[in-house]
Write a protein that holds these residues in place. Structure first.
Motif, short mmCIF file in Angstrom:
data_model
loop_
_atom_site.label_atom_id
_atom_site.label_comp_id
_atom_site.label_asym_id
_atom_site.label_seq_id
_atom_site.Cartn_x
_atom_site.Cartn_y
_atom_site.Cartn_z
N ASP A 677 0.77 -1.10 0.10
CA ASP A 677 -0.01 0.01 -0.07
C ASP A 677 0.78 1.20 0.02
O ASP A 677 1.62 1.56 0.93
CB ASP A 677 -0.94 -0.04 1.29
N GLN A 680 0.44 4.28 2.65
CA GLN A 680 0.61 3.46 4.11
C GLN A 680 2.18 3.32 4.40
O GLN A 680 2.73 3.49 5.49
CB GLN A 680 -0.16 2.14 4.35
N SER A 706 -5.32 7.33 -1.07
CA SER A 706 -4.66 6.33 -0.04
C SER A 706 -4.97 4.70 -0.61
O SER A 706 -4.83 3.87 0.33
CB SER A 706 -5.17 6.57 1.56
N GLY A 707 -5.32 4.66 -1.65
CA GLY A 707 -5.97 3.37 -2.21
C GLY A 707 -5.02 2.62 -3.09
O GLY A 707 -5.22 1.46 -3.25
N LYS A 709 -2.27 0.30 -4.48
CA LYS A 709 -1.45 -0.70 -4.15
C LYS A 709 -0.65 -1.35 -5.38
O LYS A 709 -1.04 -1.33 -6.46
CB LYS A 709 -2.50 -1.99 -3.79
#
Length: 829
Positions: A677, A680, A706-707, A709
């Motif tokens: 991620d 993160q 924030s999504g 990956k």
């Protein structure tokens, strides 16, 4: 009541002082020439009279006759340094010339006083110039007069009178008046009577050597204004040699530089001959074809558009007078030059200027020099970069600019110590805080000297970067043309080329075998010398053995010269072999350079791997020790021990965090991929490094989506972030004064394909914005970076079909500053 006590000085101290201050005869003469310049002279004549004897009525006749018998000399001999300066009046003789280490040329701690007649800033100030003469002869005689005097005053003494056990004030100084100076109403003669090495001053070869050495001590590039120096021997007069513009015209590149008002201006001139390379018929054919006059427009256009050259203010000169193909320029402010931690506290040293001429002493250049009647030996004998103050050389280490260091660290197309002739010109007026050492061998290491070295190192970097850029561009152009057409290199018969290559390889192998044998012999002799040194330490008569050891070292030095010659033969043979192989040479040279430098990077990686293992072991032992101390403290609590345990435990935790960042990078973990991620991971990364970020008083901001990956190696992703963070922190701290508190920020914005990274530093210098991701491109000093960080980042990303780029957006300093990291090739679908 007893008389007041005072210090006294043994006169022999003066002899010891003089022996330490002046390194050789030429330097001694130069000190007297400087005195003539400081005396407002326009002419200075050095008369060499090795067969001179004094008249019987000379005040020193009896002393010198006795000296001559004692030293078994046929003649006394003398050297006279004459000038037409203002002369020295009686008070100045008493309070200056006879006052050791006193100088009338300076005010205490202040700027030097300009001369009255010509306004010259004196080049001497130590008050020790006359001590230089003890290296030359027995008696020092001053003969001087000022206007409107009709007689010259004579002051003289013998250096042998400065004996141990005799107080300085008891040394006999003879004082009288004599006839007016011949042909002058004012001026000074400094006479050295009783030459210590009369035979040296008789041989013509030695006199020519003195002329050459003095020529290098008085700037051969820029004439000293209104001041002429002549050496007279017998009936011949010799002017000091200057390097003619004709000789300098055979340089393959020239670098001009000047520093004024916080701006360092740099300019590189590139000639066709820079690309001629080594010997070999194939190499010559390629050069002659590609750089024929009819092709120069195409060649210069290629250089102009090449990414390594385009941002360097390219100017096409192939149709301009001067013989240069093109030029490159850069201007950088004092505040934009990164500070080297090895030069702490560097301050602006004041304005200076200079030039560096780069020669390729290949067969073609040597043939041209012979044809133009330029002595090759003279030119090669002057290969160094000199420091001149007001036209007079300050003696320095031959490679004080550390050109050899750049070559041995892997730089292939860089300045080499034996191929450059150049100078830095400073002045007493503008650079008075650059203070020469008393022995005239370099400068005092103060803040101004460190500032000067900061600028000098930047000049060296510009020169080397320019050479690297244009040589790389030319090699790419050559390969491109080779692939497009059957130019001369492509027509070389393969069989003939292979035969020549085999022949050259055999030469190299034979020379290498010889080199190995001679090295073995040298190793044995070095071992023997070490044994002798050990014996010397243990014996009572060690001094007697010292001469034998020195002689042994001299022989080893001669052998090393032979080995060096063998190495040069190997180099030449290998170069010819690669030339015969055509395009292989270029590829090999570039690969060799990259491999040498990557070996350094690999060594760092191996060290990091070992460090992880060692520190983990030590941490384990520390934890065991802390546990034992904690148990002991629990049974008998002590507040100070408890507090100390808390501090140590905190340090151990921080060490573990730091090691955890390196641990994933060691062998065996780099190829493992995982779902990451991005938002993160960057957030966790910044939190783990908050101590470093906080210590630099920097704010780390992350924003955006924030999504996203990705499927990527976590260790490599962390290394990408680490390189970006290191660069940002370095430049924010380095440019702290200019960016202010508002610039102490790092911003990361995550989007649906990756993220952008920017900071509040001044941004990327235009000279490197197009080559930032190439290997070894960096604006940092050598001690802070090799220019591999962004290259590695780019390589990691490209391996996963991702990319990094520098966006066109500019900051308040009008520089590009935003990095775009596109992770779309690794996005987890």
């Amino acid at each position: 009541m007893t008389a007041k006590r005072h210090l006294r000085i043994d006169s022999h101290v003066v002899i010891q002082l003089g022996a330490e201050l002046i390194s050789d005869s030429e330097q001694a003469l130069l000190e007297l020439v400087k005195n003539a310049y400081d005396g407002d002279a326009t002419k200075c004549v050095i008369d060499l009279e090795p067969e001179w004897d004094p008249d019987e009525d000379d005040v020193w006749h009896g002393h010198l006759e006795e000296w001559k018998k004692q030293h078994k000399r046929a003649t006394v001999g003398r050297i006279v340094v004459k000038d037409n300066g203002t002369g020295i009046d009686d008070p100045s003789v008493e309070n200056g010339w006879l006052f050791i280490s006193a100088s009338l040329k300076r005010n205490a701690g202040e700027a030097k006083v300009p001369t009255l007649k010509r306004g010259r800033i004196p080049v001497g100030d130590k008050g020790l110039g006359r001590l230089a003469t003890m290296r030359l002869g027995e008696v020092l005689l001053l003969r001087t007069m000022v206007e409107p005097e009709s007689q010259a005053r004579l002051i003289s003494f013998a250096w042998s009178a400065f004996s141990e056990g005799s107080a300085l004030e008891l040394v006999d100084v003879k004082s009288s008046v004599g006839a007016k100076l011949k042909g002058r109403a004012h001026g000074t003669n400094v006479e050295i009577l009783g030459l210590l090495e009369p035979d040296y001053w008789i041989r013509e070869s030695n006199i020519n050597g003195v002329i050459t050495k003095l020529s290098s001590l008085i700037s051969p590039f820029e004439s000293v204004r209104d001041f002429q120096v002549t050496i007279r021997s017998g009936e011949q007069e010799h002017d000091l040699q200057a390097i003619s513009s004709e000789a300098l015209n055979f340089s393959s590149s020239k670098f001009e530089f000047s520093y004024q008002g916080t701006k360092l201006k740099l300019k590189a001139y590139i000639a066709k001959s820079l690309f001629r390379g080594g010997s070999g018929q194939a190499n010559r054919q390629v050069f002659d074809e590609l750089l024929a006059d009819k092709n120069l427009r195409e060649v210069t256009n290629y250089f102009k558009s090449h990414t390594r050259v385009a941002a360097r203010n390219f100017t096409d000169l192939h149709k301009e007078p001067g013989g240069w193909l093109f030029s490159l320029e850069e201007e950088i402010d004092w505040n934009d030059i990164p500070r080297d931690p090895k030069l702490p506290g560097a301050v602006d040293p004041g304005p200076f200027h200079g030039e560096i001429y780069n020669f390729l002493f290949n067969d073609h250049t040597k043939e041209q020099l012979v044809g133009a009647n330029v002595p090759l030996g003279l030119l090669q004998g002057m290969t160094t970069i000199g420091m001149f103050r007001d036209g007079f050389r300050v003696r320095m280490n031959d490679d004080w600019l550390e050109l050899a260091k750049g070559v041995t660290s892997g730089g292939f197309f860089q300045l080499r110590p034996r191929n450059v002739i150049g100078y830095f010109s400073i002045s007493n007026k503008d650079n008075r805080r650059l203070v020469e050492k008393s022995d005239r061998e370099g400068f005092v290491d103060n803040e101004s000297w460190r500032g000067f070295m900061t600028l000098a190192n930047r000049t060296r970097k510009f020169s080397n970067d320019s050479l690297e850029a244009v040589r790389t561009a030319y090699d790419e152009y050559k390969n491109q043309k080779r692939n497009q057409s059957s130019i001369a290199a492509g027509k070389v018969n393969v069989g003939e080329s292979n035969d020549l290559l085999s022949e050259q390889q055999e030469k190299a192998q034979s020379s290498l075998r010889n080199l190995i044998i001679r090295n073995d012999g040298l190793s044995e002799r070095v071992a023997e010398t070490k044994r002798r040194v050990s014996d010397l330490r243990a014996s009572s008569n060690g001094q007697a053995k010292l001469t034998t050891i020195v002689e042994g070292l001299d022989e080893i030095e001669k052998e090393l010269d032979g080995v060096r010659g063998t190495v040069e033969l190997v180099e030449a043979a290998t170069r010819d072999g690669f030339a015969a192989a055509g395009g292989i040479a270029t590829a090999h040279e570039q690969l060799e350079e990259r491999n040498l430098r990557l070996l350094d990077a690999a060594a760092v990686g191996l060290s990091a791997r070992a460090l992880v293992h060692e520190i983990n072991t030590h941490l384990l032992q520390l934890n065991r020790g802390l546990a034992a101390i904690t148990r002991a403290n629990n049974s008998e609590p002590n507040d100070r021990v408890t507090k100390a345990l808390g501090l140590i435990s905190g340090v151990v935790r921080e060490l573990r965090k730091s090691i955890s960042a390196i641990d994933p990078l060691v062998a065996g973990s780099r190829s493992l991929k995982d779902v990451i991620d991005v938002y993160q991971t960057i957030e966790q990364f910044s939190a783990q490094r908050q101590n470093r970020i906080g210590d630099a008083q920097v704010t780390f901001e992350i924003s955006g989506s924030s999504g996203i990956k990705i499927w990527f190696s976590k260790s490599r992703f962390i290394q990408i972030l680490e390189n970006l963070l290191q660069n940002s922190l370095y430049w924010i701290v380095e440019q702290d004064k200019e960016i202010g508190s508002g610039g102490r920020i790092i911003k990361v914005e995550v989007d649906d394909v990756g993220f952008t990274w920017s900071d509040g530093a001044k941004g990327i210098l235009p000279a490197v914005e197009n080559t930032l991701f190439d290997p070894y491109v960096t604006e940092k000093p050598d001690s802070k970076g090799q220019g591999l960080g962004l290259f590695i980042v780019n390589s990691f990303l490209q391996a996963e079909r991702c990319s990094i780029s520098l966006l066109l957006e500019r900051n308040r300093f009008q520089r590009r500053y935003v990095f775009k990291i596109n992770m779309s090739g690794a996005v987890k679908r």
